[in-house]
Design an enzyme around this catalytic site. Structure first.
Site, PDB file in Angstrom:
ATOM      1  N   PRO A 133       0.783  -1.242   0.000  1.00 11.58           N
ATOM      2  CA  PRO A 133       0.000   0.000   0.000  1.00 11.58           C
ATOM      3  C   PRO A 133       0.817   1.297   0.000  1.00 11.58           C
ATOM      4  CG  PRO A 133       0.064  -0.915   2.196  1.00 11.58           C
ATOM      5  CD  PRO A 133       0.777  -1.899   1.307  1.00 11.58           C
ATOM      6  N   CYS A 134       1.552   1.533  -1.067  1.00  8.86           N
ATOM      7  CA  CYS A 134       2.377   2.739  -1.136  1.00  8.86           C
ATOM      8  C   CYS A 134       1.529   4.016  -1.138  1.00  8.86           C
ATOM      9  CB  CYS A 134       3.314   2.681  -2.339  1.00  8.86           C
ATOM     10  SG  CYS A 134       2.477   2.445  -3.910  1.00  8.86           S
ATOM     11  N   HIS A 135       0.233   3.900  -1.426  1.00  9.29           N
ATOM     12  CA  HIS A 135      -0.643   5.074  -1.363  1.00  9.29           C
ATOM     13  C   HIS A 135      -0.796   5.580   0.074  1.00  9.29           C
ATOM     14  CE1 HIS A 135      -3.372   1.694  -0.612  1.00  9.29           C
ATOM     15  NE2 HIS A 135      -4.183   2.551  -0.015  1.00  9.29           N
TER      16      HIS A 135
END
Length: 178
Positions: A133-135
């Site tokens: 989940p780089c967001h």
């Protein structure tokens, strides 16, 4: 690597897998032809999802519908990813639905704040966004920072809003169309 494209409430996703696990995810925002090219780059070929991949696709569809989904049990294939990036992704996997962290906080867990740029580079090269989940990684000032997926930082803000996280503008001022 085998691939497939599937529709969600957010738009068309592409997913790629090997016998080891998920190796690639393409977020919505590309036209059909460009999505096909991107998901099949570097030798990917269209395939029929296994039961495990189909279950993951169902989870992604649920995510797109606004359900709180955890991808922590997803098997990943990161064999082609540099070791520092793998370490950064592993550290990020602890950041669950509706949570955020910063590039600096991740860098500190990996050895020190001086690694913040390297963490940013790892996030920008993430081959499996959403699942890794780089967001959920923000700049030190609490703002979105960059995002390499189609739509850039606006897509990041939309994904965070879907998870109930407001960054900058009130959630009601952001749409969900990728």
């Amino acid at each position: 690597m085998e691939t497939t494209i599937f529709q969600t409430a957010l738009g068309a996703f592409g997913i790629g897998w090997t016998d080891t696990g998920i190796a690639r995810l393409q977020l919505p925002g590309l036209g059909p032809d460009e999505l096909t090219v991107q998901i099949n780059r570097d030798g990917g070929v269209p395939g029929v999802p296994s039961r495990a991949v189909q279950l993951l696709i169902n989870q992604i569809e649920d995510y797109a519908d606004g359900a709180a989904v955890s991808f922590e049990q997803t098997r990943l294939d990161l064999t082609a990813v540099p070791s520092f990036h793998r370490a950064a992704y592993q550290a990020l996997l602890a950041c669950g639905w509706g949570q955020t962290t910063t590039y600096g906080a991740l860098a500190k867990t990996l050895g020190g704040a001086a690694l913040s740029r390297a963490v940013g580079q790892a996030m920008g090269a993430n081959p499996i966004p959403l699942i890794i989940p780089c967001h959920r990684v923000l700049a030190s000032n609490g703002k979105a920072g960059g995002y390499s997926a189609p739509g850039g930082a606006l897509s990041k803000l939309r994904m965070l809003a879907l998870e109930g996280v407001s960054v900058g503008a009130p959630v009601g001022q952001m749409g969900f169309g990728f």
